[in-house]
Design a protein around this motif. Structure first.
Motif, PDB file in Angstrom:
ATOM      1  N   GLN A 192       0.836  -1.197   0.000  1.00  0.00           N
ATOM      2  CA  GLN A 192       0.000   0.000   0.000  1.00  0.00           C
ATOM      3  C   GLN A 192       0.873   1.250   0.000  1.00  0.00           C
ATOM      4  OE1 GLN A 192      -2.675  -0.251   3.324  1.00  0.00           O
ATOM      5  NE2 GLN A 192      -4.215  -1.440   2.181  1.00  0.00           N
ATOM      6  N   SER A 193       0.532   2.208  -0.904  1.00  0.00           N
ATOM      7  CA  SER A 193       1.311   3.454  -0.963  1.00  0.00           C
ATOM      8  C   SER A 193       0.936   4.408   0.161  1.00  0.00           C
ATOM      9  CB  SER A 193       1.086   4.142  -2.311  1.00  0.00           C
ATOM     10  OG  SER A 193      -0.292   4.438  -2.495  1.00  0.00           O
ATOM     11  N   GLN A 194      -0.287   4.277   0.670  1.00  0.00           N
ATOM     12  CA  GLN A 194      -0.723   5.120   1.766  1.00  0.00           C
ATOM     13  C   GLN A 194      -1.251   4.232   2.892  1.00  0.00           C
ATOM     14  OE1 GLN A 194      -3.566   7.967   0.374  1.00  0.00           O
ATOM     15  NE2 GLN A 194      -2.104   9.090  -0.914  1.00  0.00           N
ATOM     16  N   SER A 195      -0.687   4.443   4.092  1.00  0.00           N
ATOM     17  CA  SER A 195      -1.093   3.645   5.235  1.00  0.00           C
ATOM     18  C   SER A 195      -0.709   4.385   6.506  1.00  0.00           C
ATOM     19  CB  SER A 195      -0.431   2.256   5.198  1.00  0.00           C
ATOM     20  OG  SER A 195      -0.766   1.527   6.353  1.00  0.00           O
ATOM     21  N   THR A 196      -1.330   4.007   7.610  1.00  0.00           N
ATOM     22  CA  THR A 196      -1.013   4.644   8.890  1.00  0.00           C
ATOM     23  C   THR A 196       0.328   4.167   9.450  1.00  0.00           C
ATOM     24  OG1 THR A 196      -2.265   2.901  10.019  1.00  0.00           O
ATOM     25  CG2 THR A 196      -3.433   4.933   9.479  1.00  0.00           C
ATOM     26  N   PHE A 197       0.870   3.098   8.854  1.00  0.00           N
ATOM     27  CA  PHE A 197       2.138   2.535   9.354  1.00  0.00           C
ATOM     28  C   PHE A 197       3.347   3.216   8.739  1.00  0.00           C
ATOM     29  CE2 PHE A 197      -0.935  -0.852   9.994  1.00  0.00           C
ATOM     30  CZ  PHE A 197      -0.709  -1.190  11.320  1.00  0.00           C
ATOM     31  N   HIS A 198       3.149   4.004   7.648  1.00  0.00           N
ATOM     32  CA  HIS A 198       4.276   4.710   7.030  1.00  0.00           C
ATOM     33  C   HIS A 198       3.757   5.985   6.392  1.00  0.00           C
ATOM     34  CE1 HIS A 198       2.762   3.119   3.241  1.00  0.00           C
ATOM     35  NE2 HIS A 198       2.809   1.894   3.772  1.00  0.00           N
ATOM     36  N   ASP A 199       4.687   6.885   6.100  1.00  0.00           N
ATOM     37  CA  ASP A 199       4.335   8.171   5.527  1.00  0.00           C
ATOM     38  C   ASP A 199       3.820   7.992   4.094  1.00  0.00           C
ATOM     39  OD1 ASP A 199       5.168   9.340   7.855  1.00  0.00           O
ATOM     40  OD2 ASP A 199       7.222   9.674   7.126  1.00  0.00           O
ATOM     41  N   PRO A 200       2.944   8.914   3.631  1.00  0.00           N
ATOM     42  CA  PRO A 200       2.442   8.821   2.239  1.00  0.00           C
ATOM     43  C   PRO A 200       3.575   8.929   1.227  1.00  0.00           C
ATOM     44  CG  PRO A 200       1.086  10.322   3.545  1.00  0.00           C
ATOM     45  CD  PRO A 200       2.298  10.000   4.385  1.00  0.00           C
ATOM     46  N   ASP A 201       3.431   8.182   0.153  1.00  0.00           N
ATOM     47  CA  ASP A 201       4.405   8.182  -0.958  1.00  0.00           C
ATOM     48  C   ASP A 201       5.818   7.823  -0.492  1.00  0.00           C
ATOM     49  OD1 ASP A 201       2.340   8.984  -2.658  1.00  0.00           O
ATOM     50  OD2 ASP A 201       2.714  11.117  -2.262  1.00  0.00           O
ATOM     51  N   SER A 202       5.902   6.950   0.484  1.00  0.00           N
ATOM     52  CA  SER A 202       7.229   6.496   0.932  1.00  0.00           C
ATOM     53  C   SER A 202       7.811   5.527  -0.093  1.00  0.00           C
ATOM     54  CB  SER A 202       7.116   5.810   2.302  1.00  0.00           C
ATOM     55  OG  SER A 202       6.629   6.722   3.264  1.00  0.00           O
ATOM     56  N   PRO A 203       9.135   5.481  -0.220  1.00  0.00           N
ATOM     57  CA  PRO A 203       9.734   4.525  -1.161  1.00  0.00           C
ATOM     58  C   PRO A 203       9.509   3.081  -0.689  1.00  0.00           C
ATOM     59  CG  PRO A 203      11.407   5.644   0.127  1.00  0.00           C
ATOM     60  CD  PRO A 203      10.121   6.338   0.430  1.00  0.00           C
ATOM     61  N   PHE A 204       9.705   2.167  -1.592  1.00  0.00           N
ATOM     62  CA  PHE A 204       9.411   0.767  -1.302  1.00  0.00           C
ATOM     63  C   PHE A 204      10.299   0.231  -0.177  1.00  0.00           C
ATOM     64  CE2 PHE A 204      10.119  -3.784  -1.978  1.00  0.00           C
ATOM     65  CZ  PHE A 204       8.805  -4.240  -1.915  1.00  0.00           C
ATOM     66  N   ILE A 205      11.555   0.645  -0.149  1.00  0.00           N
ATOM     67  CA  ILE A 205      12.465   0.141   0.889  1.00  0.00           C
ATOM     68  C   ILE A 205      11.973   0.580   2.267  1.00  0.00           C
ATOM     69  CG2 ILE A 205      14.834   0.240   1.761  1.00  0.00           C
ATOM     70  CD1 ILE A 205      15.783   0.594  -1.103  1.00  0.00           C
ATOM     71  N   ARG A 206      11.509   1.827   2.367  1.00  0.00           N
ATOM     72  CA  ARG A 206      11.028   2.304   3.655  1.00  0.00           C
ATOM     73  C   ARG A 206       9.755   1.566   4.041  1.00  0.00           C
ATOM     74  NH1 ARG A 206      12.104   6.657   6.811  1.00  0.00           N
ATOM     75  NH2 ARG A 206      10.406   7.444   8.137  1.00  0.00           N
ATOM     76  N   ARG A 207       8.879   1.282   3.032  1.00  0.00           N
ATOM     77  CA  ARG A 207       7.659   0.555   3.350  1.00  0.00           C
ATOM     78  C   ARG A 207       7.964  -0.891   3.748  1.00  0.00           C
ATOM     79  NH1 ARG A 207       5.770   2.768  -1.613  1.00  0.00           N
ATOM     80  NH2 ARG A 207       5.573   0.655  -2.482  1.00  0.00           N
ATOM     81  N   ALA A 208       9.061  -1.438   3.225  1.00  0.00           N
ATOM     82  CA  ALA A 208       9.395  -2.837   3.525  1.00  0.00           C
ATOM     83  C   ALA A 208       9.804  -3.036   4.981  1.00  0.00           C
ATOM     84  CB  ALA A 208      10.503  -3.316   2.593  1.00  0.00           C
ATOM     85  N   VAL A 209      10.299  -1.975   5.625  1.00  0.00           N
ATOM     86  CA  VAL A 209      10.725  -2.092   7.029  1.00  0.00           C
ATOM     87  C   VAL A 209       9.711  -1.449   7.948  1.00  0.00           C
ATOM     88  CG1 VAL A 209      13.174  -2.203   6.438  1.00  0.00           C
ATOM     89  CG2 VAL A 209      12.092   0.029   6.792  1.00  0.00           C
ATOM     90  N   TRP A 210       8.478  -1.434   7.492  1.00  0.00           N
ATOM     91  CA  TRP A 210       7.458  -0.756   8.313  1.00  0.00           C
ATOM     92  C   TRP A 210       7.253  -1.408   9.681  1.00  0.00           C
ATOM     93  CZ3 TRP A 210       3.210  -3.222  10.165  1.00  0.00           C
ATOM     94  CH2 TRP A 210       2.817  -4.419   9.531  1.00  0.00           C
ATOM     95  N   PRO A 211       7.480  -2.728   9.876  1.00  0.00           N
ATOM     96  CA  PRO A 211       7.337  -3.255  11.248  1.00  0.00           C
ATOM     97  C   PRO A 211       8.340  -2.644  12.212  1.00  0.00           C
ATOM     98  CG  PRO A 211       7.174  -5.023   9.653  1.00  0.00           C
ATOM     99  CD  PRO A 211       7.671  -3.843   8.916  1.00  0.00           C
ATOM    100  N   LEU A 212       9.579  -2.459  11.737  1.00  0.00           N
ATOM    101  CA  LEU A 212      10.596  -1.860  12.600  1.00  0.00           C
ATOM    102  C   LEU A 212      10.235  -0.409  12.916  1.00  0.00           C
ATOM    103  CD1 LEU A 212      13.815  -3.305  10.908  1.00  0.00           C
ATOM    104  CD2 LEU A 212      12.564  -4.170  12.903  1.00  0.00           C
TER     105      LEU A 212
END
Length: 593
Positions: free
Chosen positions: A552-572
């Motif tokens: 998901q490009s937009q979610s409460t777990f990461h900032d909007p339009d975050s790059p894929f690498i940043r979204r991949a470490v969203w649990p951390l």
């Protein structure tokens, strides 16, 4: 008197018996149907000093509002004699007429203007439209050398001459008769022009046929013909203008029929016809009227002919204009003008003021009508109002061209100087007369400019109202769209929750289906325990949640339009945020203690 009353009583008794035979026994029904029967048979003309001629159209159902005839669209190419092919049909080969032309007035127009063939006369309908009239009514008025106005005695009826078939020779003798030497201008106002009267006027004063064809066909025109230095000329103006018809002037009249070849206006028309009358909310209406004036200017005497082809439906009649011109002679201001100058053109200019008065009254009603439309737009957002506003704007644009034609006509009068004034007879007043003509023409042009500015103001104000109407409609549409969007968002949120719920139970459902399969791999190994099922289900659920949130490009777990690498470490990142929030809360609690 007793015989007349007895005859009238007998007629009424017969009508009463006839109505009973037809089943019209109710008194109200009898009165209404009698009115419709009478109005379907007769044409009523009201021609007094306060009420002009009127003829209403037939009302088949008795409910429609009567409307004046629609003015035809003018063929401008046939407006003036400068056009070398009057009323010619280029699709048809023209042939030279072999008809013998009678040299008397009965041969007009061919006797004076040989290029007018019978085919051209037929196409112009110059004589055809006169056939409906049985008699012509002529109103006479003279302007004497001392500037006074008078109505001459031209026959048994004084200054009014009714010309029928039996009066043709007598009328021709009147036209050919010698005028008294003290007449500066003789004015002839013609109602219900017949073919013989048209021929006699045209032959007697050598009038170009364009004067009659332009007025009959409602063609705006202005031209000078036969100018002769120090002797005189002919000038013609055909001027359409806008007039008012009050609602109370029609409701008090009977509703007779009016037979005409012109197309009739209708409320059901889908197109906008600016030649048709414009009906306002209170029942008043604006319609197009016509001034058709031909002037023969000379040194000793001059002649004005005012022709009124449509003196019905409150259009300007010869009697009405004759009365108003007599009032000009009583005006102190205009009397001084006629004292200072013997130029007959000033009488022509005075007639044009009649059109200006009509224009001014029309714009007064338009101002009131536009104010009412503005109020309706402010109170109600009705899409039908935009159609009314658009129709009014179309008429205002048409009125712009009519006003421009009025202005050009006045400039034509001002710039077309009278050749007779170059005669030595007028040496002592030529300069003063010219300056006076410039002044009076300027006064009339100034008033026309005021009317043009007022029309422009109404048009701009109407544009603001139209913008307001469209904005109001757009606001309503936006509100409806917003409601639909909010409903769609609510439905989308509910569907999203259902999707999340399905996502949580999807791995468990999948594993339950797999473990429920009747295969040896699950029954002999002893792995079909509940704990194993929970372990695998939780693992697959966590993996599924991780994949969904990461994609998901937009979610409460990461900032909007975050790059894929940043979204991949969203649990951390989520764990780090939780720890930071806990530390912040502990620090806040300690500070409070």
């Amino acid at each position: 008197m007793m015989v007349a009353r007895s005859g009238l009583s007998a007629c009424l008794i017969c009508i009463y018996i006839l109505f009973h035979l037809m089943g019209w026994t109710d008194s109200n029904t009898m009165a209404v149907r009698l009115g419709r029967t009478v109005t379907a048979t007769f044409t009523v003309r009201h021609d007094t000093l306060t009420r002009k001629d009127a003829a209403l159209q037939n009302l088949p159902d008795g409910t429609k509002r009567p409307m004046p005839p629609v003015v035809p669209a003018p063929p401008y190419r046939h407006a003036a004699p400068s056009g070398p092919w009057p009323w010619m049909d280029f699709e048809v080969d023209s042939t030279t007429s072999t008809t013998t032309i009678e040299p008397s007035w009965r041969g007009y127009p061919q006797s004076q203007f040989g290029n007018w063939t019978p085919d051209q006369v037929r196409r112009s309908k110059m004589l055809e439209k006169c056939l409906v009239n049985k008699t012509s009514t002529i109103y006479w008025m003279d302007v004497h050398d001392d500037g006074s106005f008078a109505c001459p005695v031209m026959g048994g009826n004084g200054h009014i001459t009714v010309v029928g078939t039996e009066d043709e020779d007598a009328f021709w003798e009147i036209l050919q008769g010698q005028r008294p030497p003290n007449i500066r201008v003789r004015s002839i106002f013609v109602d219900d022009l017949t073919s013989p009267v048209l021929r006699m006027l045209g032959a007697s004063y050598n009038i170009e046929p364009f004067f009659f064809t332009s007025s009959i066909n409602w063609i705006p025109s202005r031209y000078q013909e036969a100018p002769t230095h120090k002797q005189g000329d002919h000038i013609t103006i055909t001027l359409p203008f806008v007039r008012t018809l009050r609602n109370n002037s029609r409701t008090s009249q009977l509703v007779p029929t009016y037979s005409t070849s012109l197309p009739q206006s209708s409320d059901t028309d889908t197109h906008i016809n600016t030649q048709a009358p414009f009906l306002m909310n209170d029942g008043d209406m604006l319609f197009i009227d016509l001034l058709a004036i031909h002037m023969v200017r000379g040194v000793e005497t001059s002649t004005i002919i005012s022709y009124h082809p449509e003196s019905t439906w409150c259009r300007t009649s010869a009697k009405r204009l004759h009365f108003l011109m007599r009032l000009v002679g009583e005006s102190v201001y205009w009397q001084k003008i006629f004292d200072k100058s013997k130029d007959p053109t000033f009488l022509f200019l005075a007639i044009l003021w009649y059109a200006l008065y009509a224009w001014d009254e029309s714009f007064e009603l338009l101002y009131k009508h536009l104010s009412e439309l503005e109020l309706q737009v402010l109170k109600a957002n009705d899409i039908e109002l935009t159609r009314k506003l658009h129709i009014l704007q179309a008429h205002l644009l048409h009125y712009q061209s009519l006003l421009h034609n009025f202005e050009v006509s006045v400039k034509f009068i001002a710039n077309t100087q009278n050749p007779a004034m170059e005669s030595s007879t007028f040496d002592h007043q030529r300069t003063e007369s010219k300056e006076l003509m410039e002044t009076e023409s300027g006064n009339l042009l100034s008033e026309i400019d005021r009317l043009a500015k007022r029309r422009e103001m109404l048009s701009n104000r109407l544009k603001n109202v139209m913008d307001l109407a469209f904005a109001s409609v757009n606001i309503d549409d936006s509100k409806q769209t917003r409601k639909l969007t909010e409903a769609t968002v609510r439905d989308s949120a509910a569907m999203k929750q259902i999707s999340y719920l399905t996502m949580v139970f999807l791995p468990a459902s999948f594993l339950a289906s797999v473990f429920g399969m009747n295969v040896t791999d699950f029954t002999t190994g002893g792995l079909q325990t509940l704990s194993r099922y929970v372990e695998v289900t939780v693992s697959l659920t966590l993996i599924t949640v991780y994949i969904v949130v990461t994609l998901q490009s937009q979610s409460t777990f990461h900032d909007p339009d975050s790059p894929f690498i940043r979204r991949a470490v969203w649990p951390l990142i989520a764990l780090w945020k939780i720890v930071c929030n806990l530390k912040t809360k502990e620090k806040t609690v300690k500070e409070m203690v």
